[in-house]
Design a protein around this motif. Sequence first.
Motif, PDB file in Angstrom:
ATOM      1  N   GLN A 297      -2.846 -20.631   9.015  1.00  0.00           N
ATOM      2  CA  GLN A 297      -1.782 -21.507   9.519  1.00  0.00           C
ATOM      3  C   GLN A 297      -2.225 -22.044  10.873  1.00  0.00           C
ATOM      4  O   GLN A 297      -2.144 -21.359  11.879  1.00  0.00           O
ATOM      5  CB  GLN A 297      -0.457 -20.744   9.640  1.00  0.00           C
ATOM      6  CG  GLN A 297       0.723 -21.641   9.968  1.00  0.00           C
ATOM      7  CD  GLN A 297       2.048 -20.891   9.916  1.00  0.00           C
ATOM      8  OE1 GLN A 297       2.084 -19.719   9.582  1.00  0.00           O
ATOM      9  NE2 GLN A 297       3.123 -21.572  10.244  1.00  0.00           N
ATOM     10  N   ARG A 299      -2.032 -24.237  14.109  1.00  0.00           N
ATOM     11  CA  ARG A 299      -1.062 -24.893  14.988  1.00  0.00           C
ATOM     12  C   ARG A 299      -1.775 -25.328  16.265  1.00  0.00           C
ATOM     13  O   ARG A 299      -1.941 -24.538  17.195  1.00  0.00           O
ATOM     14  CB  ARG A 299       0.091 -23.941  15.332  1.00  0.00           C
ATOM     15  CG  ARG A 299       0.984 -23.620  14.125  1.00  0.00           C
ATOM     16  CD  ARG A 299       2.089 -22.660  14.502  1.00  0.00           C
ATOM     17  NE  ARG A 299       2.997 -22.424  13.385  1.00  0.00           N
ATOM     18  CZ  ARG A 299       3.992 -21.532  13.404  1.00  0.00           C
ATOM     19  NH1 ARG A 299       4.194 -20.792  14.493  1.00  0.00           N
ATOM     20  NH2 ARG A 299       4.758 -21.372  12.346  1.00  0.00           N
ATOM     21  N   GLY A 300      -2.221 -26.561  16.275  1.00  0.00           N
ATOM     22  CA  GLY A 300      -2.938 -27.071  17.426  1.00  0.00           C
ATOM     23  C   GLY A 300      -4.389 -27.334  17.109  1.00  0.00           C
ATOM     24  O   GLY A 300      -4.825 -27.277  15.956  1.00  0.00           O
ATOM     25  N   THR A 307      -5.907 -21.030  19.429  1.00  0.00           N
ATOM     26  CA  THR A 307      -5.573 -21.560  18.110  1.00  0.00           C
ATOM     27  C   THR A 307      -6.445 -20.922  17.038  1.00  0.00           C
ATOM     28  O   THR A 307      -5.961 -20.565  15.954  1.00  0.00           O
ATOM     29  CB  THR A 307      -5.744 -23.086  18.082  1.00  0.00           C
ATOM     30  OG1 THR A 307      -4.922 -23.673  19.097  1.00  0.00           O
ATOM     31  CG2 THR A 307      -5.351 -23.655  16.728  1.00  0.00           C
ATOM     32  N   ALA A 311      -5.115 -18.757  13.945  1.00  0.00           N
ATOM     33  CA  ALA A 311      -5.143 -19.587  12.738  1.00  0.00           C
ATOM     34  C   ALA A 311      -5.156 -18.735  11.474  1.00  0.00           C
ATOM     35  O   ALA A 311      -4.441 -19.024  10.508  1.00  0.00           O
ATOM     36  CB  ALA A 311      -6.368 -20.510  12.760  1.00  0.00           C
ATOM     37  N   GLY A 352      -0.259 -18.188  22.188  1.00  0.00           N
ATOM     38  CA  GLY A 352      -0.182 -18.728  20.831  1.00  0.00           C
ATOM     39  C   GLY A 352       0.517 -17.839  19.830  1.00  0.00           C
ATOM     40  O   GLY A 352       0.658 -18.207  18.661  1.00  0.00           O
ATOM     41  N   GLN A 406      -6.770 -27.666   6.439  1.00  0.00           N
ATOM     42  CA  GLN A 406      -5.967 -27.812   7.660  1.00  0.00           C
ATOM     43  C   GLN A 406      -6.796 -28.222   8.880  1.00  0.00           C
ATOM     44  O   GLN A 406      -6.260 -28.360   9.972  1.00  0.00           O
ATOM     45  CB  GLN A 406      -5.234 -26.492   7.958  1.00  0.00           C
ATOM     46  CG  GLN A 406      -4.221 -26.105   6.889  1.00  0.00           C
ATOM     47  CD  GLN A 406      -3.486 -24.816   7.235  1.00  0.00           C
ATOM     48  OE1 GLN A 406      -3.049 -24.613   8.367  1.00  0.00           O
ATOM     49  NE2 GLN A 406      -3.359 -23.935   6.247  1.00  0.00           N
TER      50      GLN A 406
END
Length: 461
Positions: A297, A299-300, A307, A311, A352, A406
């Motif tokens: 996942q 984000r950034g 990140t 992740a 994060g 992603q």
Amino acid sequence: MLSSLVLAATLAAAPAPRTAASAKTLVHVPKVDALTGLAAFMERAGQHAALLRPAAWRSELHPFLVIDPTRPQSLSELGLDPSGPATVSMREDGRVSCMRVADAQVFQEKAAEAITAAGGAAAKPATRQGVTTLHVERDMGGSMGYALKGKEVCAFGAIERGGAALLKESVRLVGKTPAPDARLGKLPGVAYVVSGTTVVGLDGTANGLQAEGLTTKLRLPDFQSKGTSPYAAAKLDGLLFSRASVSPAGVTDTVDTMRATLQALCTACPKDSLHSMAKAVAKQLTGNLLVNMDHVQVRGSLRSMTTRFFAVRQAVAAEVKDAAAVKSALAPLGQLPDVKVLQDGWLLPLKGGNVLVRLKGKHLVVGNEETVTQATVAALTDSSAKQERAVDFAVDPKKVARGLSQISLSDILADELMAALFAASSELGPLLSRSERITGWMDSAPGGAHRVSMNWVLPAP
């Protein structure tokens, strides 16, 4: 003694590779007609990954003849022996492909046709001391030809004009009996790829690929086979699930890597305190580990270390010798900035996300996502079972494909590693999303090497 005899018999039975000097990469096939299973996997996988299609790489098997590994009879049509070996040596100045001849006259006729079609100038073979050679310059640059002696032929394709070195090497290769390569005898397979210190044996069927290799290039700790592990019976369904048994030196390196990562993410955390905790904990670990990478996942920007760390949502469990000693060693965590003390551990909030450190019986669990950490803790038991290998792993290829998808365009343009991952996603993503599972194992090998085995399974047609 018995294992040595078996290895010697195996090496003697398999045709040895005729390896050109200074080869950067070597591809060796002991019996070309045994490639049908591997070619069937490539053909099917190539429907979703163009790079794997036999049509995309079969031209690499010979400098000027087109050999189709899915059709062994294609070799017979060229005067070559489909039951014989093939060895392709890739050098900086070109490549040499050595094979066995079934009909020398047919081979020479087909070679002449192919060389002419490739822009080669007219030339006649010459025979000297039992070796027939042909050396032709190409109109568009480079040169090609072959050396033929009895049933052995080595063909070459030179990048630059001249090609005298490759012709000389081809003559040398057909003029001597090749010595067995012990590296290949250690691995199963119908085809072998050698690059530097990495050797991989390949085999397959229409439904799966089997690969086993030896390499010194993996930046992994030393493993050890203990026989039993508290994680041997555990099972979690995620992106990657792995059980490992790490040597004492490997334990120290693994803990220190985790400590350095945490230090980089938590700049306010006192270095001395983290060092002392890591050193004390490492002494209490048995080496048995469980890794649960559940999903990705992002984000950034992945250019940020924070990140990248968060992740992959994951947790790692480690068996401890003395739970009370570990709890005491980790007690200073409660003094770190903004740390929340839990009933069974600690929660460290970072920019994060959160890092969770939890204890359950004789298990220490560290995770970067609460749900994944909880699922890992719930899967733990105090009963041990036999573990066949130092490391085993299972990968969900569909979750890997979703994770690779992603990667953002900005990261691709700014980072070479991200660009490489994006290239892998573009090429292999469609195949991964249509694959059933990937499983395998790892062991340490002499000389700081690792032995790796992988089984890539496609759904039944």
